[in-house]
Scaffold this motif. Structure first.
Motif, short mmCIF file in Angstrom:
data_model
loop_
_atom_site.label_atom_id
_atom_site.label_comp_id
_atom_site.label_asym_id
_atom_site.label_seq_id
_atom_site.Cartn_x
_atom_site.Cartn_y
_atom_site.Cartn_z
N ALA A 60 0.85 -1.20 0.00
CA ALA A 60 0.00 0.00 0.00
C ALA A 60 0.88 1.23 0.00
O ALA A 60 1.90 1.29 0.69
N MET A 61 0.46 2.21 -0.79
CA MET A 61 1.11 3.53 -0.82
C MET A 61 0.04 4.56 -0.49
O MET A 61 -0.97 4.67 -1.20
N TYR A 62 0.25 5.29 0.60
CA TYR A 62 -0.75 6.20 1.13
C TYR A 62 -0.61 7.57 0.47
O TYR A 62 0.50 8.06 0.26
N LEU A 63 -1.75 8.17 0.14
CA LEU A 63 -1.77 9.41 -0.63
C LEU A 63 -2.10 10.60 0.26
O LEU A 63 -3.22 10.72 0.78
N GLY A 64 -1.13 11.49 0.46
CA GLY A 64 -1.33 12.69 1.26
C GLY A 64 -1.83 12.36 2.65
O GLY A 64 -1.42 11.39 3.29
N SER A 65 -2.77 13.19 3.13
CA SER A 65 -3.39 12.95 4.44
C SER A 65 -4.78 12.34 4.28
O SER A 65 -5.56 12.32 5.24
N THR A 66 -5.08 11.85 3.08
CA THR A 66 -6.40 11.28 2.82
C THR A 66 -6.45 9.82 3.30
O THR A 66 -5.45 9.25 3.76
N LEU A 67 -7.61 9.23 3.16
CA LEU A 67 -7.78 7.80 3.44
C LEU A 67 -7.56 6.96 2.19
O LEU A 67 -7.71 5.73 2.24
N TYR A 68 -7.20 7.62 1.09
CA TYR A 68 -7.01 6.91 -0.16
C TYR A 68 -5.61 6.31 -0.25
O TYR A 68 -4.63 6.89 0.23
N ARG A 69 -5.52 5.18 -0.94
CA ARG A 69 -4.26 4.47 -1.10
C ARG A 69 -4.20 3.84 -2.49
O ARG A 69 -5.24 3.55 -3.09
N ILE A 70 -3.01 3.63 -2.96
CA ILE A 70 -2.78 2.71 -4.07
C ILE A 70 -2.38 1.40 -3.42
O ILE A 70 -1.39 1.35 -2.67
N HIS A 71 -3.14 0.37 -3.61
CA HIS A 71 -2.86 -0.87 -2.88
C HIS A 71 -3.18 -2.09 -3.73
O HIS A 71 -3.79 -2.00 -4.81
N GLY A 72 -2.77 -3.24 -3.23
CA GLY A 72 -3.08 -4.51 -3.88
C GLY A 72 -4.52 -4.92 -3.60
O GLY A 72 -5.33 -4.13 -3.10
N THR A 73 -4.82 -6.17 -3.87
CA THR A 73 -6.19 -6.63 -3.66
C THR A 73 -6.21 -8.15 -3.50
O THR A 73 -5.32 -8.85 -3.98
N ASN A 74 -7.24 -8.63 -2.82
CA ASN A 74 -7.48 -10.07 -2.75
C ASN A 74 -8.55 -10.49 -3.75
O ASN A 74 -9.03 -11.62 -3.72
N ALA A 75 -8.92 -9.56 -4.64
CA ALA A 75 -9.92 -9.84 -5.68
C ALA A 75 -9.41 -9.31 -7.02
O ALA A 75 -9.91 -8.30 -7.54
N PRO A 76 -8.39 -9.95 -7.59
CA PRO A 76 -7.76 -9.42 -8.81
C PRO A 76 -8.70 -9.31 -10.00
O PRO A 76 -8.44 -8.53 -10.92
N TRP A 77 -9.80 -10.08 -9.98
CA TRP A 77 -10.73 -10.02 -11.11
C TRP A 77 -11.49 -8.70 -11.18
O TRP A 77 -12.18 -8.42 -12.15
N THR A 78 -11.36 -7.85 -10.16
CA THR A 78 -12.05 -6.56 -10.16
C THR A 78 -11.23 -5.47 -10.84
O THR A 78 -11.72 -4.34 -10.98
N ILE A 79 -10.02 -5.79 -11.26
CA ILE A 79 -9.19 -4.80 -11.94
C ILE A 79 -9.87 -4.43 -13.26
O ILE A 79 -10.32 -5.29 -14.02
N GLY A 80 -9.94 -3.12 -13.51
CA GLY A 80 -10.63 -2.63 -14.71
C GLY A 80 -12.06 -2.23 -14.43
O GLY A 80 -12.78 -1.84 -15.35
N SER A 81 -12.47 -2.29 -13.15
CA SER A 81 -13.85 -1.96 -12.79
C SER A 81 -13.86 -0.84 -11.76
O SER A 81 -12.86 -0.54 -11.10
N GLY A 82 -15.02 -0.23 -11.62
CA GLY A 82 -15.24 0.77 -10.58
C GLY A 82 -15.94 0.12 -9.41
O GLY A 82 -17.16 -0.03 -9.42
N VAL A 83 -15.18 -0.32 -8.41
CA VAL A 83 -15.74 -1.13 -7.33
C VAL A 83 -15.31 -0.68 -5.93
O VAL A 83 -15.87 -1.14 -4.94
N SER A 84 -14.32 0.20 -5.85
CA SER A 84 -13.76 0.53 -4.54
C SER A 84 -14.49 1.71 -3.91
O SER A 84 -15.41 2.30 -4.49
#
Length: 244
Positions: free
Chosen positions: A193-217
């Motif tokens: 995980a890479m944390y972005l600024g002071s937000t709660l947003y992150r660039i991170h991995g997943t345990n559901a790789p089939w969701t890549i390419g979708s708007g699900v988070s």
């Protein structure tokens, strides 16, 4: 005068013999015989002329079903939504979302991360008008966002602490989230995980790789674990991240 004693004696003899005669008469009752002309039609209606008692074997104990038969039986009774023809199981991501180097003209400096949420791509800007492109999952409708931040922290196999708003939101749907989940393969934040600024947003991995390419988070940018590990090794704290 002699007739009276004789009559009495005869009566006594008859009285003595009458019970014995009655017992003998009903001691062995004659069998009931039905004429074949009357019985045959009824016997035939019962399934044939053989009316001897039948002996039925005890039903065999049910054999345990094999897993394959159990699955087949379950699909016949109630087919899961995931395997219906109009909603097939998605086990792999589309080829365009796999990592690749592409031509990418931008005014941003090499090493900058640009995330195109509409097209579900993350670009790591390289020199020479190129970029390393990864497929990502982005915020679902209502959770989209844009802005510029920096990577403020990096974590390997991060723990997950769902925000209170997320816990309440999911509880309203009947989904109950843990207050905290330690890092590991089952953790929704995946391997890095890479944390972005002071937000709660992150660039991170997943345990559901089939969701890549979708708007699900809920706004985070998710990547396949192997891709986020690769990106993690290429960027440092302080890296500029542009979300468009």
């Amino acid at each position: 005068m002699m007739k009276t004693p004789l009559l009495l004696a005869a009566g006594l003899v008859l009285a003595t013999l009458h019970p014995a005669t009655a017992n003998d008469r009903y001691q062995q009752r004659p069998p009931v015989i039905v004429s074949p002309d009357l019985s045959a039609p009824w016997v035939m209606q019962l399934g044939g002329a053989d009316v001897r008692p039948r002996v039925y074997a005890r039903p065999a104990a049910p054999q345990p079903r094999s897993p394959a038969r159990q699955i087949l039986r379950g699909q016949q009774q109630m087919q899961p939504v995931a395997v219906r023809p109009n909603n097939p199981v998605k086990t792999q991501i589309e080829p365009q979302f796999l990592p690749q180097i592409v031509a990418y003209e931008t005014a941003q400096k090499p090493g900058t991360i640009v995330i195109d949420t509409n097209n579900r791509f993350l670009y790591l800007v390289m020199e020479g008008g190129q970029a390393r492109r990864y497929g990502v999952g982005v915020g679902k409708p209502g959770f989209e966002w844009a802005g510029t931040h920096k990577v403020t922290a990096k974590r390997e196999w991060p723990s997950w602490v769902p925000p209170k708003e997320m816990i309440a939101r999911e509880a309203a749907k009947g989904h109950y989230l843990p207050a905290r989940m330690e890092g590991g393969p089952e953790n929704p934040l995946g391997a890095r995980a890479m944390y972005l600024g002071s937000t709660l947003y992150r660039i991170h991995g997943t345990n559901a790789p089939w969701t890549i390419g979708s708007g699900v988070s809920s706004g985070c940018i998710r990547m396949r674990n192997e891709d986020v590990v690769d990106l993690y090794e290429r960027v440092n704290v302080g890296t500029k991240v542009i979300v468009i």
